[in-house]
Design a protein around this motif. Structure first.
Motif, mmCIF file in Angstrom:
data_model
loop_
_atom_site.group_PDB
_atom_site.id
_atom_site.type_symbol
_atom_site.label_atom_id
_atom_site.label_comp_id
_atom_site.label_asym_id
_atom_site.label_seq_id
_atom_site.Cartn_x
_atom_site.Cartn_y
_atom_site.Cartn_z
ATOM 1 N N ASP A 69 0.836 -1.211 0.000
ATOM 2 C CA ASP A 69 0.000 0.000 0.000
ATOM 3 C C ASP A 69 0.869 1.259 0.000
ATOM 4 O O ASP A 69 0.553 2.230 -0.698
ATOM 5 C CB ASP A 69 -0.925 0.011 1.225
ATOM 6 N N LEU A 70 1.945 1.235 0.764
ATOM 7 C CA LEU A 70 2.867 2.374 0.801
ATOM 8 C C LEU A 70 3.583 2.541 -0.539
ATOM 9 O O LEU A 70 3.689 3.649 -1.073
ATOM 10 C CB LEU A 70 3.903 2.170 1.915
ATOM 11 N N PHE A 71 4.044 1.428 -1.085
ATOM 12 C CA PHE A 71 4.768 1.430 -2.361
ATOM 13 C C PHE A 71 3.876 1.944 -3.495
ATOM 14 O O PHE A 71 4.306 2.748 -4.333
ATOM 15 C CB PHE A 71 5.256 0.009 -2.669
ATOM 16 N N GLY A 72 2.641 1.492 -3.515
ATOM 17 C CA GLY A 72 1.743 1.841 -4.617
ATOM 18 C C GLY A 72 1.204 3.250 -4.573
ATOM 19 O O GLY A 72 0.744 3.772 -5.593
ATOM 20 N N ASN A 73 1.235 3.880 -3.398
ATOM 21 C CA ASN A 73 0.618 5.201 -3.263
ATOM 22 C C ASN A 73 1.600 6.344 -3.061
ATOM 23 O O ASN A 73 1.246 7.499 -3.281
ATOM 24 C CB ASN A 73 -0.373 5.184 -2.095
ATOM 25 N N SER A 74 2.816 6.043 -2.632
ATOM 26 C CA SER A 74 3.765 7.105 -2.278
ATOM 27 C C SER A 74 4.303 7.877 -3.475
ATOM 28 O O SER A 74 4.808 8.994 -3.310
ATOM 29 C CB SER A 74 4.945 6.510 -1.495
ATOM 30 N N ILE A 75 4.204 7.323 -4.666
ATOM 31 C CA ILE A 75 4.666 8.037 -5.857
ATOM 32 C C ILE A 75 3.497 8.725 -6.568
ATOM 33 O O ILE A 75 3.612 9.871 -7.013
ATOM 34 C CB ILE A 75 5.392 7.071 -6.824
ATOM 35 N N MET A 76 2.364 8.045 -6.623
ATOM 36 C CA MET A 76 1.238 8.565 -7.389
ATOM 37 C C MET A 76 0.430 9.635 -6.661
ATOM 38 O O MET A 76 0.146 10.704 -7.215
ATOM 39 C CB MET A 76 0.320 7.396 -7.781
ATOM 40 N N ILE A 77 0.054 9.394 -5.402
ATOM 41 C CA ILE A 77 -0.859 10.293 -4.690
ATOM 42 C C ILE A 77 -0.271 11.696 -4.462
ATOM 43 O O ILE A 77 -0.954 12.693 -4.713
ATOM 44 C CB ILE A 77 -1.316 9.676 -3.347
ATOM 45 N N PRO A 78 0.993 11.838 -3.966
ATOM 46 C CA PRO A 78 1.529 13.196 -3.785
ATOM 47 C C PRO A 78 1.502 14.029 -5.067
ATOM 48 O O PRO A 78 1.158 15.207 -5.053
ATOM 49 C CB PRO A 78 2.966 12.937 -3.313
#
Length: 306
Positions: A69-78
């Motif tokens: 969950d951290l890997f998948g969201n830390s690049i896209m969401i910010p």
């Protein structure tokens, strides 16, 4: 309007179609959801890593889910949050950044399925073969299953993205608020028959394997519970399986909603919003669902906070 430029190093991201009065409301919701997602999943991962009493297959596998969950969201969401506040003309992204974003989003989705499949196997062994659980779910087996979950996802996504990057690009408009494989795929003006075949095969194999393993696992667990009529075993099965099944169904239906909406261009605005929620909601709910159901996690969390 679509721009045509052969192999342009810069791409244009489409905006979320949000009413201006709701923009800051949706931004605030997304920001605080992302903040909670980061804090909750980092907390779970650190708790499992630090506390030796949680060094058990179930918690280590759940920790894999938090890391994903951290890997998948830390690049896209910010990046998405920043773009929400930018005018459409300034929502530009380099091609290589777009590729990295597409890789992480696709890995996030695929790895979630493979990890949840392994968690289902762990639950099956714990409930259907409790006496052999320690012998089957050894540290070596756990390592093999974990490496397999990430390794299979990496190979499948690597081939998928490699085929997508193979043809030349003649478009610069990403028809999505963030980059994914489908968005990159649509930049090409060349023959993409191989991509279509592999993409369809990839999706069918992933969903068939995922859904098939869940049906098989839960069918066997149900049969064991009905035939043994052991109240303690049934309570354990209900607690373990309900948590896992809720997490799986949330993820499955979120993913299937995006795939379904891709077939209806008139609902492109809804698809974009669902695609963003697909990343935020499961990643935020997973720590809550598992944390509330697990006495060990709650107990250790209270001890650390008190």
């Amino acid at each position: 309007m679509e721009n045509y430029m052969y192999n342009s190093p810069t791409l244009q991201l489409q905006e979320l179609r949000i009413v201006r009065t709701n923009k800051y409301l949706i931004f605030s919701f997304s920001f605080f959801s992302y903040l909670f997602l980061i804090v909750a999943n980092v907390g779970i991962a650190v708790l499992v890593f630090v506390d030796k009493s949680l060094h058990q297959p179930m918690y280590i596998l759940f920790c894999n889910l938090s890391i994903n969950d951290l890997f998948g969201n830390s690049i896209m969401i910010p990046r998405l949050l920043v773009d929400m506040l930018r005018p459409p003309s300034e929502r530009l992204i380099s091609y290589y950044e777009c590729v990295v974003q597409a890789f992480t989003t696709q890995m996030f989705s695929t790895t979630a399925h493979t990890v949840l499949m392994i968690m289902a196997f762990d639950g099956y062994v714990a409930i259907c073969n409790p006496l052999r659980y320690a012998a089957v779910m050894t540290n070596k087996m756990l390592m093999k299953l974990t490496v397999s979950a990430w390794g299979v996802a990496f190979v499948l996504v690597g081939i998928l993205l490699g085929l997508t990057l193979r043809p030349g690009r003649c478009r610069t408009l990403i028809k999505s608020p963030y980059c994914d494989n489908a968005a990159l795929f649509n930049l090409s003006c060349e023959d993409v028959f191989i991509n279509n075949v592999y993409g369809l095969t990839f999706t069918v194999l992933l969903f068939t394997g995922s859904i098939g393993s869940m049906v098989l696992t839960y069918t066997k667990i149900t049969v064991v519970c009905l035939t043994t009529k052991n109240k303690s075993l049934n309570n354990k099965a209900l607690k373990t399986c309900s948590t896992h099944l809720v997490v799986y169904l949330i993820f499955l239906f979120s993913g299937m909603s995006i795939i379904t909406l891709h077939r209806f261009p008139e609902y492109s605005g809804s698809r974009k919003i669902v695609a963003v929620l697909y990343h935020i909601i499961p990643g935020s709910l997973n720590p809550i669902i598992y944390g509330m159901q697990s006495k060990e996690i709650k107990k250790n969390l209270y001890q650390k906070l008190s």
